[in-house]
Structure formats: C-alpha cells, structure tokens
Design a protein around this motif. Structure first.
Motif, PDB file in Angstrom:
ATOM      1  N   ILE A   1       0.850  -1.190   0.000  1.00 53.80           N
ATOM      2  CA  ILE A   1       0.000   0.000   0.000  1.00 53.80           C
ATOM      3  C   ILE A   1       0.886   1.239   0.000  1.00 53.80           C
ATOM      4  CG2 ILE A   1      -1.833   1.219   1.234  1.00 53.80           C
ATOM      5  CD1 ILE A   1      -2.507  -1.566   2.505  1.00 53.80           C
ATOM      6  N   VAL A   2       0.859   1.981  -1.130  1.00 53.21           N
ATOM      7  CA  VAL A   2       1.736   3.144  -1.299  1.00 53.21           C
ATOM      8  C   VAL A   2       0.913   4.302  -1.871  1.00 53.21           C
ATOM      9  CG1 VAL A   2       3.995   3.917  -2.137  1.00 53.21           C
ATOM     10  CG2 VAL A   2       3.512   1.467  -1.982  1.00 53.21           C
ATOM     11  N   PRO A   3       0.152   5.024  -1.036  1.00 51.30           N
ATOM     12  CA  PRO A   3      -0.694   6.090  -1.571  1.00 51.30           C
ATOM     13  C   PRO A   3       0.040   7.378  -1.898  1.00 51.30           C
ATOM     14  CG  PRO A   3      -0.949   5.958   0.796  1.00 51.30           C
ATOM     15  CD  PRO A   3      -0.067   4.804   0.395  1.00 51.30           C
ATOM     16  N   ALA A   4       1.316   7.488  -1.541  1.00 56.28           N
ATOM     17  CA  ALA A   4       2.048   8.749  -1.699  1.00 56.28           C
ATOM     18  C   ALA A   4       2.013   9.265  -3.137  1.00 56.28           C
ATOM     19  CB  ALA A   4       3.491   8.569  -1.249  1.00 56.28           C
ATOM     20  N   PHE A   5       1.858  10.571  -3.263  1.00 62.08           N
ATOM     21  CA  PHE A   5       1.835  11.267  -4.552  1.00 62.08           C
ATOM     22  C   PHE A   5       2.505  12.624  -4.331  1.00 62.08           C
ATOM     23  CE2 PHE A   5      -1.287  12.742  -8.150  1.00 62.08           C
ATOM     24  CZ  PHE A   5      -0.209  12.959  -8.985  1.00 62.08           C
ATOM     25  N   PRO A   6       3.839  12.636  -4.184  1.00 62.66           N
ATOM     26  CA  PRO A   6       4.532  13.879  -3.835  1.00 62.66           C
ATOM     27  C   PRO A   6       4.250  15.030  -4.798  1.00 62.66           C
ATOM     28  CG  PRO A   6       5.994  11.999  -3.562  1.00 62.66           C
ATOM     29  CD  PRO A   6       4.763  11.475  -4.222  1.00 62.66           C
ATOM     30  N   ASP A   7       4.109  14.749  -6.104  1.00 63.73           N
ATOM     31  CA  ASP A   7       3.845  15.806  -7.071  1.00 63.73           C
ATOM     32  C   ASP A   7       2.572  16.581  -6.731  1.00 63.73           C
ATOM     33  OD1 ASP A   7       6.051  15.312  -8.778  1.00 63.73           O
ATOM     34  OD2 ASP A   7       4.994  13.626  -9.673  1.00 63.73           O
ATOM     35  N   ALA A   8       1.611  15.893  -6.131  1.00 59.93           N
ATOM     36  CA  ALA A   8       0.336  16.526  -5.775  1.00 59.93           C
ATOM     37  C   ALA A   8       0.263  16.862  -4.290  1.00 59.93           C
ATOM     38  CB  ALA A   8      -0.827  15.619  -6.164  1.00 59.93           C
ATOM     39  N   GLY A   9       1.374  16.710  -3.568  1.00 62.01           N
ATOM     40  CA  GLY A   9       1.405  17.106  -2.167  1.00 62.01           C
ATOM     41  C   GLY A   9       0.945  16.062  -1.188  1.00 62.01           C
ATOM     42  N   ARG A  10       0.950  14.774  -1.587  1.00 60.79           N
ATOM     43  CA  ARG A  10       0.567  13.703  -0.676  1.00 60.79           C
ATOM     44  C   ARG A  10       1.811  12.882  -0.325  1.00 60.79           C
ATOM     45  NH1 ARG A  10      -3.731  16.550  -2.734  1.00 60.79           N
ATOM     46  NH2 ARG A  10      -4.656  15.200  -4.268  1.00 60.79           N
ATOM     47  N   VAL A  11       2.180  12.842   0.945  1.00 62.05           N
ATOM     48  CA  VAL A  11       3.393  12.135   1.369  1.00 62.05           C
ATOM     49  C   VAL A  11       3.080  11.300   2.608  1.00 62.05           C
ATOM     50  CG1 VAL A  11       4.955  13.872   0.408  1.00 62.05           C
ATOM     51  CG2 VAL A  11       4.167  14.106   2.777  1.00 62.05           C
ATOM     52  N   THR A  12       3.873  10.239   2.798  1.00 57.24           N
ATOM     53  CA  THR A  12       3.720   9.368   3.963  1.00 57.24           C
ATOM     54  C   THR A  12       5.030   9.371   4.737  1.00 57.24           C
ATOM     55  OG1 THR A  12       2.264   7.974   2.631  1.00 57.24           O
ATOM     56  CG2 THR A  12       2.971   7.102   4.757  1.00 57.24           C
ATOM     57  N   ILE A  13       4.961   9.749   5.995  1.00 54.98           N
ATOM     58  CA  ILE A  13       6.152   9.867   6.842  1.00 54.98           C
ATOM     59  C   ILE A  13       5.840   9.224   8.186  1.00 54.98           C
ATOM     60  CG2 ILE A  13       7.809  11.441   7.912  1.00 54.98           C
ATOM     61  CD1 ILE A  13       6.999  13.562   5.831  1.00 54.98           C
ATOM     62  N   GLY A  14       6.695   8.296   8.599  1.00 52.11           N
ATOM     63  CA  GLY A  14       6.478   7.641   9.880  1.00 52.11           C
ATOM     64  C   GLY A  14       5.174   6.882   9.952  1.00 52.11           C
ATOM     65  N   GLY A  15       4.728   6.365   8.802  1.00 55.93           N
ATOM     66  CA  GLY A  15       3.496   5.591   8.756  1.00 55.93           C
ATOM     67  C   GLY A  15       2.232   6.419   8.702  1.00 55.93           C
ATOM     68  N   VAL A  16       2.348   7.751   8.723  1.00 52.75           N
ATOM     69  CA  VAL A  16       1.188   8.645   8.680  1.00 52.75           C
ATOM     70  C   VAL A  16       1.122   9.297   7.307  1.00 52.75           C
ATOM     71  CG1 VAL A  16       0.067  10.666   9.695  1.00 52.75           C
ATOM     72  CG2 VAL A  16       1.361   9.094  11.156  1.00 52.75           C
ATOM     73  N   HIS A  17      -0.078   9.320   6.729  1.00 58.18           N
ATOM     74  CA  HIS A  17      -0.276   9.905   5.405  1.00 58.18           C
ATOM     75  C   HIS A  17      -0.746  11.354   5.558  1.00 58.18           C
ATOM     76  CE1 HIS A  17      -0.382   9.559   1.141  1.00 58.18           C
ATOM     77  NE2 HIS A  17      -1.687   9.735   1.027  1.00 58.18           N
ATOM     78  N   TYR A  18      -0.072  12.260   4.834  1.00 58.81           N
ATOM     79  CA  TYR A  18      -0.333  13.689   4.955  1.00 58.81           C
ATOM     80  C   TYR A  18      -0.640  14.304   3.595  1.00 58.81           C
ATOM     81  CZ  TYR A  18       2.213  13.351   9.458  1.00 58.81           C
ATOM     82  OH  TYR A  18       2.643  13.016  10.731  1.00 58.81           O
ATOM     83  N   THR A  19      -1.247  15.487   3.641  1.00 59.06           N
ATOM     84  CA  THR A  19      -1.339  16.323   2.453  1.00 59.06           C
ATOM     85  C   THR A  19      -0.687  17.664   2.778  1.00 59.06           C
ATOM     86  OG1 THR A  19      -2.836  17.257   0.785  1.00 59.06           O
ATOM     87  CG2 THR A  19      -3.640  17.212   3.052  1.00 59.06           C
ATOM     88  N   ARG A  20       0.058  18.187   1.828  1.00 61.02           N
ATOM     89  CA  ARG A  20       0.735  19.468   2.031  1.00 61.02           C
ATOM     90  C   ARG A  20      -0.281  20.606   1.998  1.00 61.02           C
ATOM     91  NH1 ARG A  20       5.390  17.423  -1.923  1.00 61.02           N
ATOM     92  NH2 ARG A  20       6.897  16.663  -0.378  1.00 61.02           N
ATOM     93  N   ALA A  21      -0.110  21.543   2.938  1.00 65.71           N
ATOM     94  CA  ALA A  21      -1.072  22.630   3.074  1.00 65.71           C
ATOM     95  C   ALA A  21      -0.485  23.996   2.761  1.00 65.71           C
ATOM     96  CB  ALA A  21      -1.636  22.632   4.499  1.00 65.71           C
ATOM     97  N   GLY A  22       0.768  24.036   2.289  1.00 65.56           N
ATOM     98  CA  GLY A  22       1.411  25.312   1.995  1.00 65.56           C
ATOM     99  C   GLY A  22       2.273  25.761   3.159  1.00 65.56           C
ATOM    100  N   GLY A  23       3.323  26.506   2.841  1.00 67.68           N
ATOM    101  CA  GLY A  23       4.209  26.997   3.880  1.00 67.68           C
ATOM    102  C   GLY A  23       4.990  25.919   4.588  1.00 67.68           C
ATOM    103  N   GLY A  24       5.137  24.766   3.932  1.00 67.56           N
ATOM    104  CA  GLY A  24       5.879  23.668   4.534  1.00 67.56           C
ATOM    105  C   GLY A  24       5.084  22.859   5.540  1.00 67.56           C
ATOM    106  N   ALA A  25       3.800  23.172   5.685  1.00 68.12           N
ATOM    107  CA  ALA A  25       2.975  22.480   6.675  1.00 68.12           C
ATOM    108  C   ALA A  25       2.319  21.238   6.082  1.00 68.12           C
ATOM    109  CB  ALA A  25       1.899  23.424   7.217  1.00 68.12           C
ATOM    110  N   LEU A  26       2.086  20.245   6.936  1.00 72.97           N
ATOM    111  CA  LEU A  26       1.403  19.012   6.560  1.00 72.97           C
ATOM    112  C   LEU A  26       0.157  18.837   7.417  1.00 72.97           C
ATOM    113  CD1 LEU A  26       4.410  16.493   6.354  1.00 72.97           C
ATOM    114  CD2 LEU A  26       3.279  17.642   4.447  1.00 72.97           C
TER     115      LEU A  26
END
Length: 493
Positions: A155-180
């Motif tokens: 299971i690899v949902p990450a899509f960095p080009d669109a701001g979706r990354v997985t770090i430490g087992g948690v899936h995030y979306t980028r919100a601007g300003g370096g925030a997740l």
C-alpha cells in the motif's frame, strides 16, 4: 498541522537512485504490469503507455502487442472506473479485468503482475479491490511463478507531485508553507461514499478491513529502511523485511520523493526474485518508479499539436468539462472563468437534471455548446451545489446520473462539432467522458500537462482520433492550474 521539515529531520536523507537502475531489472524480468485504474487520473505520472477503456481479451492482446518507439510497454493501464460503482459491481469488474488479462497474457506469452491504482487521499474500494484480484489469481493459479497465491498487498498512496506524502506511517497532504495536515483531517476523509477517520496507514487498514487485519499485524516499510545504505543495500533490507509477508498481509510504505519510490521498487524486485508475490495498491507515481520510467517534462504546445497549421488544427474551440466538486476544483473553475473572458460558460443544472424535465434541459445545453464552439472555447460545468444524501448508495446514484448527463453532452457535441481539444476535470467525469463521451477504446498516454500531474491521452482510432484529451483529477493542482492547462491548448485564450 506539523512542519514537513520537522518530521523529516528524524530520518536520513533520501538515497539517489537512477531510473535506469530500476528499468534494467524490469527489462530482465520481462513482466508487464496491468494497472487497474479506478479512475483515469492514475495516468498523470507516466508517459508513452497504452490505456484501455475496454478489457475484452482482444483489447489486452492489442496492448501486449502494441509497440511504442519500437518497444513493448512495461505497463498497461485499464480504466475500470470502479470508484463510481457499488462494491458488488466493482468486485465483478476487477474479476473480469484480471481474468481477461491473464487469458490474453497466456495467449501472447507475456508474464504479468497486477496493480490496483487508487486515490492518493485514500478514497476507493479498499480492501475489496486487492482482495478480489488476489482471489481471481488464486482461482486461475496465476500468482508469482504460477503459485496462485499472494503474499502481500503493498500500500503506497504517496503522490509527492500533488502534495501527498507518507512519513512515519502517517499519510499527509501538504497545506502550503511547509505544513502538513494528516489526510484524515481533510475534506477527502469526509467523502460520502469512501470516508474514513485514520491517517496512520496501519490503522486505516484495520478500519477499512473491519478488523480482519489489526494495525499491529501490518508490515511498515519506513524511511529508515528506505534511506539506509546504498540502493542495493536498501533493496536487500526491504526484501528481508518482506519475508514475513504471507496470505495477502498488508504492507504500508513511507514515501516523500521519487528516490524513495525507486528504492522501494528495487526492494520489491528483490523480494519477488526470491519468490514473493505481491499486489500493489498505490497512488499515481508508483508505477512510474516501479518500471524505472524517467520523470517526463511537461508537454508543450508544439508537442501537443506537432502539425499545427490552418489545415491541421480544428477551427473550433476547445471543450472544458468540469464535474468534480472538491474545493480546489471550484476555485480552479473560478480562476479560469475570470481569466478566460472569451470562453462561453454553460451550466448543467443538477436540480433540473434530476427533475422530470432533465431531457429538455440537456437539449438546451447541447445547443448552447455547439453554437459557442464555433466561436471559441466552451466551459461546461455542473452546478456547484453538491446534492447528496446520508446514504452512500443514493449519493453514488446521484453522481452517476450527473455523469451520464455530462457524457451525453460531450458525445452529442463530438458528433456535431468536434472540438479542438477536450479537458475533463474530475475522476469519474474524466473516466466517463473518455469511455463513453469520446468513445475512446484504446489510447496512448503521452505525458503530463503540468509537472507530474494532469495527463494527455492520444486516442487511437474512433471518433475522437486526433483530438487531444486531457485527464485532470479533481483534487490536484493549485488555483491557477486549470487556467494554465487551458492556455496551452487554446487558440483564443
């Protein structure tokens, strides 16, 4: 909300991996990945690969035999559109696709693997789709090396080009300003049909599998594993970690960069060479990394219209079709309308559509679109008020009715006034427009219109041949992206 830099400071730096290193191993295996794409936006990260909107055995035989620049493709996309189907229909479609892909592969002498491509924000029929693929492989005795079993679902949902990354087992979306933002706290997690609460992928697996797999039983491949040592050393470490996988055990993976995905590809290849069998449940860029494809630069106008000239390019305008209702799409539509003042805007009123007089409303929409295309670009969108219910099945039925109306508008327009180009905004919208509105059966995805997102298809045969078709996911890009893509294609913007 957390800063991405703070999270990544806990982990090693990424390990550079040339795409060619992965590509050589893929070439050595000779395997073709069959990608069951639950909507067509999964193609936005790849280039020069065949796409099927039908999945009869002869369609797969065409795809296996087709050569692009003299080479057989290492992956084939099949547009299943299962995100728009109920669970029983989605299961049946997955079963049909896998069975026919295997039959054609046997006839063509091709080894295949299977990818269940879904949404980078975790919406879709999970775990139903990988479970169905696994059961179909078992029924056909067609697992790794004919073993007829599946050891793990990666299971690899990450899509960095669109701001979706997985770090430490948690899936995030980028919100601007370096925030997740944890994805479980976004609008996507509140989806009427595919909603969820967990941002931790192991907990998401437990939630969606209704406890069949406990979070503690999920194998986690984190950034420590992906980023330690050389690529070859990391590949061995990943393969060692996957030795414990059996009986379709879930495996969730961190990923922040393309290099992370390429290291993962090397590790999966090593594990499969040892005899392991996997199904991949992934976001868009995984396939690009898994087959060792370079990141393609965005297409420019001369590549889109290589023979541009008065006789080569239709004098009519282009058709921009917007069906998605997520916030970013509504903002993109507003920006396009404001900047592209010469474009005619035609609305499909959903309330009228759902009422008895919907047929006459569509007649009026088609007439307006056809007349306006003679003068320039036309923006067709559904009304922005999202009509839904608390019942997931009823919400899905409303979405189908609206999508069928959009398809009818596009198809009738195509037959009467073929447009210069077609952009479809939204996953279900772009799927239905491709398969039914434009009657595309076979196509080649040529590459992205924006870096890593928004793909251009070249229809192969049929009434849409020669018309660039742009597949634009509802949940990607910034507020200007739809305007930027239209500007590349339009002769009047």
């Amino acid at each position: 909300m957390v800063l991405e830099s703070d999270l990544l400071s806990r982990f090693p730096a990424e390990v550079p991996v040339p795409a060619a290193m992965v590509a050589q191993r893929v070439t050595d295996t000779g395997r073709v990945l069959v990608v069951l794409d639950d909507d067509p936006t999964g193609t936005q990260s790849v280039s020069n690969l065949p796409v099927l909107t039908r999945w009869d055995v002869e369609d797969f035989r065409w795809a296996y035999a087709h050569r692009i620049d003299g080479q057989r493709a290492n992956a084939i996309y099949v547009l299943t559109n299962t995100r728009s189907l109920d669970p029983a229909e989605a299961s049946e479609r997955n079963r049909d696709v896998v069975s026919n892909a295997l039959a054609a592969a046997s006839q063509s002498g091709v080894a295949v693997g299977f990818v269940s491509r879904s949404d980078s924000t975790l919406r879709g029929h999970y775990p139903l789709e990988p479970n169905t693929i696994a059961a179909t492989l078992l029924a056909n005795g067609a697992g790794h090396n004919g073993a007829g079993h599946v050891d793990g679902v990666v299971i690899v949902p990450a899509f960095p080009d669109a701001g979706r990354v997985t770090i430490g087992g948690v899936h995030y979306t980028r919100a601007g300003g370096g925030a997740l933002v944890p994805v479980g706290e976004t609008e996507f997690a509140k989806d009427a049909t595919f909603g969820y609460t967990s941002s931790r992928l192991d907990s998401y697996v437990e939630e969606k599998s209704q406890g069949r797999f406990a979070a503690a039983d999920v194998i986690v491949v984190d950034l420590f594993l992906l980023r330690t040592g050389t690529p070859a050393e990391a590949a061995v470490a990943i393969a060692n970690a996957l030795e414990a996988a059996q009986d379709s055990r879930p495996i969730v993976v961190d990923a922040v960069t393309e290099n992370d995905l390429r290291v993962l590809a090397l590790g999966l290849d090593e594990a499969e060479r040892r005899g392991k069998s996997f199904i991949y449940r992934v976001g868009p860029p995984f396939v690009r990394a898994r087959i060792g494809q370079e990141i393609r630069d965005e297409l420019d106008t001369t590549e889109i219209f290589p023979d541009a000239g008065p006789a080569a390019v239709p004098a009519t305008g282009g058709l921009i079709v917007v069906g998605s209702h997520v916030g970013v799409t509504t903002r993109q539509l507003a920006a396009l309308s404001e900047q592209h003042r010469s474009a005619k805007t035609v609305e499909i009123n959903v309330e009228e559509l759902l009422a008895a007089q919907g047929g006459s409303h569509l007649d009026d929409v088609v007439a307006q679109v056809g007349a306006a295309l003679a003068e320039g670009d036309v923006i067709v969108h559904t009304s922005r008020l999202l009509i839904k219910t608390d019942d997931a099945a009823a919400s899905l039925e409303i979405a189908r009715t609206v999508s069928a109306a959009v398809v009818q508008v596009v198809n009738r327009t195509l037959k009467a006034t073929p447009p210069r180009f077609v952009i479809a905004k939204g996953g279900i919208t772009s799927s239905d427009v491709a398969a039914h509105g434009l009657e595309i059966r076979h196509a080649i995805v040529r590459g992205p219109m924006l870096p890593g997102i928004v793909s251009l298809w070249e229809p192969v045969g049929g009434p849409a041949a020669g018309i660039p078709y742009i597949v634009f996911a509802g949940n990607v890009g910034d507020d200007q992206s739809l305007a930027d893509v239209t500007r590349k294609l339009s002769s009047t913007f």
